[in-house]
Design a protein around this motif. Sequence first.
Motif, short mmCIF file in Angstrom:
data_model
loop_
_atom_site.label_atom_id
_atom_site.label_comp_id
_atom_site.label_asym_id
_atom_site.label_seq_id
_atom_site.Cartn_x
_atom_site.Cartn_y
_atom_site.Cartn_z
N THR A 56 0.83 -1.21 0.00
CA THR A 56 0.00 0.00 0.00
C THR A 56 0.86 1.25 0.00
O THR A 56 0.35 2.34 -0.22
CB THR A 56 -0.93 0.04 1.23
N ASP A 57 2.16 1.10 0.25
CA ASP A 57 3.06 2.25 0.26
C ASP A 57 3.21 2.77 -1.16
O ASP A 57 3.57 2.02 -2.06
CB ASP A 57 4.44 1.87 0.81
N LEU A 58 2.96 4.06 -1.33
CA LEU A 58 3.06 4.63 -2.67
C LEU A 58 4.45 5.19 -2.96
O LEU A 58 4.76 5.50 -4.09
CB LEU A 58 1.99 5.70 -2.87
N ASP A 59 5.27 5.34 -1.93
CA ASP A 59 6.63 5.87 -2.12
C ASP A 59 7.67 4.88 -1.60
O ASP A 59 8.39 5.15 -0.66
CB ASP A 59 6.77 7.24 -1.46
N VAL A 60 7.73 3.72 -2.24
CA VAL A 60 8.66 2.67 -1.85
C VAL A 60 9.93 2.81 -2.68
O VAL A 60 9.87 3.05 -3.88
CB VAL A 60 8.03 1.28 -2.08
N ARG A 61 11.08 2.66 -2.02
CA ARG A 61 12.35 2.70 -2.75
C ARG A 61 12.64 1.34 -3.36
O ARG A 61 12.38 0.31 -2.74
CB ARG A 61 13.48 3.09 -1.81
N ASP A 62 13.19 1.36 -4.56
CA ASP A 62 13.55 0.11 -5.24
C ASP A 62 14.54 -0.71 -4.43
O ASP A 62 14.50 -1.93 -4.43
CB ASP A 62 14.12 0.39 -6.62
N ALA A 63 15.44 -0.03 -3.72
CA ALA A 63 16.44 -0.74 -2.92
C ALA A 63 15.78 -1.56 -1.83
O ALA A 63 16.20 -2.70 -1.55
CB ALA A 63 17.44 0.25 -2.32
N ASP A 64 14.73 -1.01 -1.20
CA ASP A 64 14.01 -1.75 -0.16
C ASP A 64 13.30 -2.97 -0.76
O ASP A 64 13.28 -4.04 -0.16
CB ASP A 64 12.99 -0.85 0.53
N VAL A 65 12.70 -2.78 -1.93
CA VAL A 65 11.97 -3.88 -2.57
C VAL A 65 12.95 -4.96 -3.01
O VAL A 65 12.69 -6.16 -2.83
CB VAL A 65 11.14 -3.36 -3.75
N ARG A 66 14.09 -4.57 -3.57
CA ARG A 66 15.11 -5.56 -3.96
C ARG A 66 15.60 -6.35 -2.76
O ARG A 66 15.77 -7.57 -2.83
CB ARG A 66 16.31 -4.86 -4.61
N ASN A 67 15.82 -5.66 -1.63
CA ASN A 67 16.26 -6.32 -0.41
C ASN A 67 15.19 -7.30 0.08
O ASN A 67 15.51 -8.42 0.51
CB ASN A 67 16.57 -5.28 0.66
N PHE A 68 13.91 -6.89 0.01
CA PHE A 68 12.83 -7.79 0.40
C PHE A 68 12.84 -9.05 -0.46
O PHE A 68 12.75 -10.16 0.05
CB PHE A 68 11.48 -7.08 0.28
N PHE A 69 12.93 -8.86 -1.79
CA PHE A 69 12.90 -10.02 -2.69
C PHE A 69 14.11 -10.92 -2.49
O PHE A 69 14.01 -12.13 -2.63
CB PHE A 69 12.80 -9.57 -4.15
N LYS A 72 15.61 -11.54 0.36
CA LYS A 72 15.30 -12.34 1.54
C LYS A 72 14.18 -13.34 1.27
O LYS A 72 14.23 -14.49 1.72
CB LYS A 72 14.90 -11.42 2.70
N PHE A 73 13.16 -12.89 0.54
CA PHE A 73 12.02 -13.75 0.21
C PHE A 73 12.47 -14.92 -0.67
O PHE A 73 12.05 -16.05 -0.47
CB PHE A 73 10.95 -12.89 -0.47
N HIS A 74 13.35 -14.64 -1.62
CA HIS A 74 13.87 -15.69 -2.50
C HIS A 74 14.69 -16.69 -1.69
O HIS A 74 14.60 -17.90 -1.90
CB HIS A 74 14.69 -15.07 -3.62
N PHE A 99 8.40 -21.78 6.69
CA PHE A 99 8.42 -20.81 5.59
C PHE A 99 7.44 -19.68 5.87
O PHE A 99 7.77 -18.51 5.69
CB PHE A 99 8.07 -21.51 4.27
N ALA A 100 6.23 -20.01 6.34
CA ALA A 100 5.22 -18.98 6.63
C ALA A 100 5.70 -18.03 7.73
O ALA A 100 5.53 -16.81 7.62
CB ALA A 100 3.91 -19.64 7.03
N GLU A 101 6.33 -18.58 8.75
CA GLU A 101 6.84 -17.74 9.84
C GLU A 101 7.99 -16.86 9.35
O GLU A 101 8.09 -15.69 9.72
CB GLU A 101 7.31 -18.62 11.00
N ARG A 102 8.85 -17.42 8.52
CA ARG A 102 9.97 -16.64 7.99
C ARG A 102 9.48 -15.51 7.09
O ARG A 102 10.00 -14.39 7.15
CB ARG A 102 10.92 -17.58 7.24
N VAL A 103 8.46 -15.80 6.26
CA VAL A 103 7.89 -14.76 5.40
C VAL A 103 7.27 -13.65 6.26
O VAL A 103 7.44 -12.47 5.98
CB VAL A 103 6.86 -15.37 4.43
N SER A 104 6.55 -14.03 7.31
CA SER A 104 5.95 -13.03 8.19
C SER A 104 7.01 -12.14 8.82
O SER A 104 6.83 -10.92 8.93
CB SER A 104 5.13 -13.71 9.29
N THR A 105 8.12 -12.72 9.22
CA THR A 105 9.23 -11.95 9.80
C THR A 105 9.81 -10.99 8.77
O THR A 105 10.08 -9.82 9.08
CB THR A 105 10.33 -12.90 10.31
N ILE A 106 9.98 -11.45 7.54
CA ILE A 106 10.52 -10.59 6.48
C ILE A 106 9.56 -9.45 6.18
O ILE A 106 9.98 -8.30 6.01
CB ILE A 106 10.81 -11.42 5.21
N VAL A 107 8.26 -9.74 6.15
CA VAL A 107 7.26 -8.72 5.87
C VAL A 107 7.24 -7.67 6.99
O VAL A 107 7.17 -6.47 6.71
CB VAL A 107 5.86 -9.37 5.69
#
Length: 143
Positions: free
Chosen positions: A86-99, A101-103, A126-134
Amino acid sequence: MIVCVAVVGHQNNPLYIQSFTEADDALKLHHIVHCSLDVVDERVNNPKKSSSTLNETFLGLLYPTENYKVYGYLTNTKVKLILVTTDLDVRDADVRNFFRKFHAAYVDAVSNPFHVPGKKITSRTFAERVSTIVKSFGLSSGS
């Protein structure tokens, strides 16, 4: 705030979808994830002319809606990782870092010898790890 994450198989079959909002929004978020697959296929089948995008796994912003932004990531095995925020001003670096960790969490989950490739991911770890990353998403940015 991340409202949904998904792992979609190479044949566009959902392997894991988790929404982090009320149950009323879950169906709408599943629809948004499903619609984003068309954009992923379009980007993969019609890459830009520059050679750097051919090896790029981060697909970036797939499409914005009125309330959400949808980001994509493609693994080497053509598995798609989708992020709805829902964040409209997300930095690409944050999204890359999320992916990143998610990967890593996805790789660990499918490396389990009891996991059947191509089937839904049912691992609680896996579900717990994803929740932590989120929950940690965007906390590293110095506002």
